[in-house]
Design an enzyme around this catalytic site. Sequence first.
Site, mmCIF file in Angstrom:
data_model
loop_
_atom_site.group_PDB
_atom_site.id
_atom_site.type_symbol
_atom_site.label_atom_id
_atom_site.label_comp_id
_atom_site.label_asym_id
_atom_site.label_seq_id
_atom_site.Cartn_x
_atom_site.Cartn_y
_atom_site.Cartn_z
ATOM 1 N N ARG A 1 0.848 -1.194 0.000
ATOM 2 C CA ARG A 1 0.000 0.000 0.000
ATOM 3 C C ARG A 1 0.885 1.246 0.000
ATOM 4 O O ARG A 1 1.943 1.266 0.630
ATOM 5 C CB ARG A 1 -0.853 -0.042 1.268
ATOM 6 C CG ARG A 1 -1.862 1.073 1.409
ATOM 7 C CD ARG A 1 -3.009 0.911 0.480
ATOM 8 N NE ARG A 1 -4.135 1.741 0.853
ATOM 9 C CZ ARG A 1 -5.116 2.080 0.013
ATOM 10 N NH1 ARG A 1 -5.098 1.661 -1.247
ATOM 11 N NH2 ARG A 1 -6.125 2.805 0.420
ATOM 12 N N THR B 1 -9.138 0.294 -9.744
ATOM 13 C CA THR B 1 -8.375 -0.699 -8.991
ATOM 14 C C THR B 1 -8.526 -1.907 -9.868
ATOM 15 O O THR B 1 -9.411 -1.960 -10.724
ATOM 16 C CB THR B 1 -9.012 -0.943 -7.584
ATOM 17 O OG1 THR B 1 -8.862 0.230 -6.793
ATOM 18 C CG2 THR B 1 -8.374 -2.115 -6.832
ATOM 19 N N SER C 1 -7.724 0.934 3.302
ATOM 20 C CA SER C 1 -8.126 0.412 1.992
ATOM 21 C C SER C 1 -9.330 -0.503 2.123
ATOM 22 O O SER C 1 -9.616 -1.027 3.193
ATOM 23 C CB SER C 1 -6.963 -0.384 1.399
ATOM 24 O OG SER C 1 -7.359 -1.020 0.206
ATOM 25 N N SER C 2 -10.041 -0.677 1.010
ATOM 26 C CA SER C 2 -11.105 -1.690 0.962
ATOM 27 C C SER C 2 -10.680 -2.903 0.151
ATOM 28 O O SER C 2 -11.454 -3.862 0.003
ATOM 29 C CB SER C 2 -12.369 -1.104 0.328
ATOM 30 O OG SER C 2 -12.840 -0.044 1.108
ATOM 31 N N GLY D 1 -13.264 -1.576 -7.127
ATOM 32 C CA GLY D 1 -14.553 -0.937 -6.854
ATOM 33 C C GLY D 1 -14.634 -0.128 -5.578
ATOM 34 O O GLY D 1 -15.725 0.043 -5.040
HETATM 35 N N1 GLY Z 1 -8.328 2.809 -3.492
HETATM 36 C C1 GLY Z 1 -9.335 1.889 -3.152
HETATM 37 C C2 GLY Z 1 -9.037 1.159 -1.886
HETATM 38 O O1 GLY Z 1 -7.884 0.872 -1.596
HETATM 39 O O2 GLY Z 1 -9.947 0.895 -1.152
#
Ligand code: GLY
Length: 557
Positions: A97, A370, A441-442, A462
């Site tokens: 990340r 993403t 993050s998701s 998404g």
């Molecule tokens: N940028 C989308 C996420 O990491 O959730």
Amino acid sequence: MGLFFSPVKLLTKSVFLFQLCIFTLQAEQVSQSAVAMPDSFSADTAKNILEQGGNAVDAAIAAQFVLAVTLPEAGNIGGGGFMLIQKEGKSDFIDYRETAPQAAHRDMYLDAQGDVIKNKSIYGIHASGVPGSVAGMWLAHKKHGTLKWATLVQPAVTLAEQGFKVPPKLANGVERYIANLQKQKINVNFEKYFAGIKANKVFKQPELAATLKRIRDKGQDGFYKGETARIIANFMQQHGGIITQADLKNYTAKSRIPIKAKWNGYEVLTSPPPSSGGIAILQWLKMYELKKPNMGVVHNSAQYVHLLAEIGKRVFADRAEYLGDPDFFNVPVSALTDINYLEQRSESISLTAISTTENIKPGLKESEQTTHFSIIDKMGNAVANTTTINLGFGSGVVVEGAGFILNDEMDDFSAKPGAMNAFGAIGGKANEIQPHKRMLSSMTPTILLQNNTVKMVTGSPGGTTIISSVYESILNAVEFNMSAADIVNSTRFHHQLWPKNVIRTHAGLSENTKAELIKMGYTLDERRFGDLQVIINKNGQLDAASEKSGRGKSIVF
Ligand code: GLY
């Protein structure tokens, strides 16, 4: 249930246990390989690497670099991501990340009145975190790779140098993005580099090819030190950005312990913080088991959508309060996924009425782009890799001289308590900006295991809807026994507490379901989300699929 059993949707517990036993006796090893990739270039490359004798991690690394060339809206070397690995019976999670630069600070996206400055964390030079992708691939290679690094980077070099035939969907996306930048009067170098993309024509990227060659020849130092680092830092300085050579030199990818939890006869291997996704999908899956009616529930009926939306409210209230970078904030992972907590948390859910949004508080006491890909090699090793520059084409900034797009991941931090980011997610202290911190993050790369055999590899792009795409893909496999193609193309939906009583879905819910949900008080927001890439293992037979609305390609061989 599902996935590996007879197509019985609604089973009593005893029938389930009986079927589980049958399966246990049938536990098998995989002898095929499969890839589910977001485009044909990455699919062909991953297959090629596996056929050369590389393992799933080798294939993933090569694919990641190819996507930086052929899928510029999300594939990247200027962003970050998470790679979940199950190899030789052991798991690993490579966290690459992005991080906030040293000069970043809590209020950097606020004006003198303390209001969020629109779009500053989304477009342009201030939107980027320090990229992590090259360091992540390097760490994965050092720990798990078998082929030479140069072999893995070369396919991307070739595609950048010799060009690739542009898929029409990419050309359309670029055209729309340029129009958007023009409308907003944002000049961030994007047009100069990408206006030449035309459907079905060959597109070459010589500067990117030169950058990739430095990475190929010098490993991660080819990005974080020397010429590439100098180009990035000078470019930043020229345009008023804050990423320095020191930020690049200090970036480290991390190996973390994945979250592993038992659910419904499986071990769910999923993403730990700084992803919010692993905790969220476990909360969702476990509360669903606790609350689903004994008689079962019809797939994508109003009752099903409502139940999962109610759970989503609680999941996202917790996410906003408790989740952030675990190196900066103590994330109570066990408490949030504890079954007793979730039992109490789901007590107030009514199967027929919507709860009041404002009353749903955190429960513990005291982009959209993403891209994702899934790979299984013939040794049974698996990789689930989700990577991002955040929104489509990231910050829109192309580093002059190095030819790659920078992320706009800083928008995933909470710019101000309670302020929504581009995905409508809110956050507070846990996810406030601090130098070197990773933004929440998701992304939720996830693997389902049974008797240490990989049964499913799943993940999606998404933004916050990633979490729903992933847990629903698991329910669709396990509860509803769908094929990989049905899983990836099944209508999905998402509710995240705010906006109030809004359920996001892409077209496909029946008119009846929609009418019932509207009658209950929901508003439906119909938009495409996700580009699921799923592989499932049914008794040793692999089944792989890419969502048909994307430009993905899946191969079993
Ligand atoms: N940028 C989308 C996420 O990491 O959730």
